[in-house]
Design an enzyme around this catalytic site. Structure first.
Site, short mmCIF file in Angstrom:
data_model
loop_
_atom_site.label_atom_id
_atom_site.label_comp_id
_atom_site.label_asym_id
_atom_site.label_seq_id
_atom_site.Cartn_x
_atom_site.Cartn_y
_atom_site.Cartn_z
N TYR A 83 -1.39 0.00 10.90
CA TYR A 83 -1.41 -0.15 9.42
C TYR A 83 -0.25 0.05 8.71
CZ TYR A 83 -3.24 -0.94 4.71
OH TYR A 83 -3.29 -1.34 3.51
N SER A 100 0.87 -1.22 0.01
CA SER A 100 0.00 0.06 -0.14
C SER A 100 0.89 1.32 -0.07
CB SER A 100 -0.96 0.08 1.27
OG SER A 100 -1.55 1.41 1.47
#
Length: 304
Positions: A155, A142
């Protein structure tokens, strides 16, 4: 991974119950690969199996369970034999958000265990088969692995770690010709040799055109945004809004600037309010998994 129309090449995909993992498993199956689709529940595996060909094999696989990983690897080894694996797609993941100061440390551990340690554990288990099959490893990362944002530290840490592991592993496996590929959001950097960028704005454009087609080019739609500062989802959202405004003047966007929150639970609460305030809509766009799950839950609870 080259095309395999006859099922002679096998691929393992983790986190195949929903989202990117499910779509990846279905696409590889349609290209003729023998797909071992990692799921945590038998019901998810059955649902996926019904949407694919007989080549697709649901594989019970919890990436935090060492015994389960070993059992899954043993099952795959028995099926592929000397042919090995053409690829492993490490997609399984969760997103934990919140203010780091008040975050339960067990939530942070769980985030790292799934997104980082789990990917390494699965890779280690399947690497012998990948080496025999002259395959490759694909890690779904990501832009949060390159740029950290407030309230998403767990995250982001997991994705930064995955990027680091991928870069090191790529060099370690180079003597065997095993590529390690990072699938990421669009980042303007030449540092990676094995890197796939996604055009997030284009994703929003495609979504807008598809939704417009579904509702016949006229009507009312809403969009629930993710959280402020999320670069990749913001680009999808902007692409969606710009396309609606420029190409579909007869479609009214009744809500396009409401942020759902960092977690699916927060997005659910926001979605409930959005559905109350904009009850009559013909379509809804959500740019990522937490907003989608939150909105879907709110729609189900509202009986819509």
């Amino acid at each position: 991974m080259g095309r395999s129309r006859d099922g002679s090449q096998a691929v393992v995909v983790t986190g195949a119950s929903t989202g990117i993992g499910r779509a990846t498993a279905q696409r590889l199956d349609s290209e003729g690969f023998r797909v071992f689709a990692g799921v945590r529940k038998l019901s998810d595996g059955q649902a996926l199996r019904e949407s694919a060909s007989e080549r697709l094999v649901p594989l019970l696989l919890d990436v935090t369970d060492a015994g389960g990983i070993a059992a899954a690897a043993e099952q795959v080894e028995a099926k592929v034999g000397d042919g090995g694996l053409a690829g492993l797609v490490n997609n399984a993941g969760v997103a934990v958000g919140g203010v780091l100061e008040f975050l339960d440390i067990e939530q942070l551990r769980h985030q790292l265990e799934v997104n980082l340690i789990g990917a390494v554990a699965v890779t280690k288990a399947f690497l012998p088969a990948i080496r025999r099959g002259k395959g490759r490893i694909v890690n779904i990362s990501s832009d949060s692995g390159v740029l950290s944002t407030p309230f998403m530290a767990p995250y982001c840490a997991s994705k930064f770690g995955l990027e680091a592991v991928s870069d090191a592993l790529r060099r370690e496996l180079r003597p065997w010709g095993i590529p390690v590929v990072i699938v990421d959001s669009g980042v303007n950097w030449e540092g990676y040799q094995s890197f796939v960028a996604t055009d997030n704005r284009q994703g929003g454009i495609v979504a807008a055109r598809h939704l417009a087609e579904l509702i016949g080019g006229t009507g009312r739609v809403m969009m629930m945004r993710y959280f402020e500062g999320s670069a990749s989802t913001s680009k999808r959202e902007i692409g969606f809004l710009d396309t609606m405004r420029e190409e579909f003047p007869e479609i009214e966007v009744v809500s396009g600037n409401q942020f759902g929150g960092a977690t699916s639970d927060e997005c659910y609460q926001t979605a409930e309010n959005l559905l109350i305030n904009a009850a009559e809509v013909d379509g809804i766009f959500c740019a990522c998994e937490p907003t989608t799950f939150g909105m879907l839950r709110a729609l189900q609870d509202a009986g819509r």
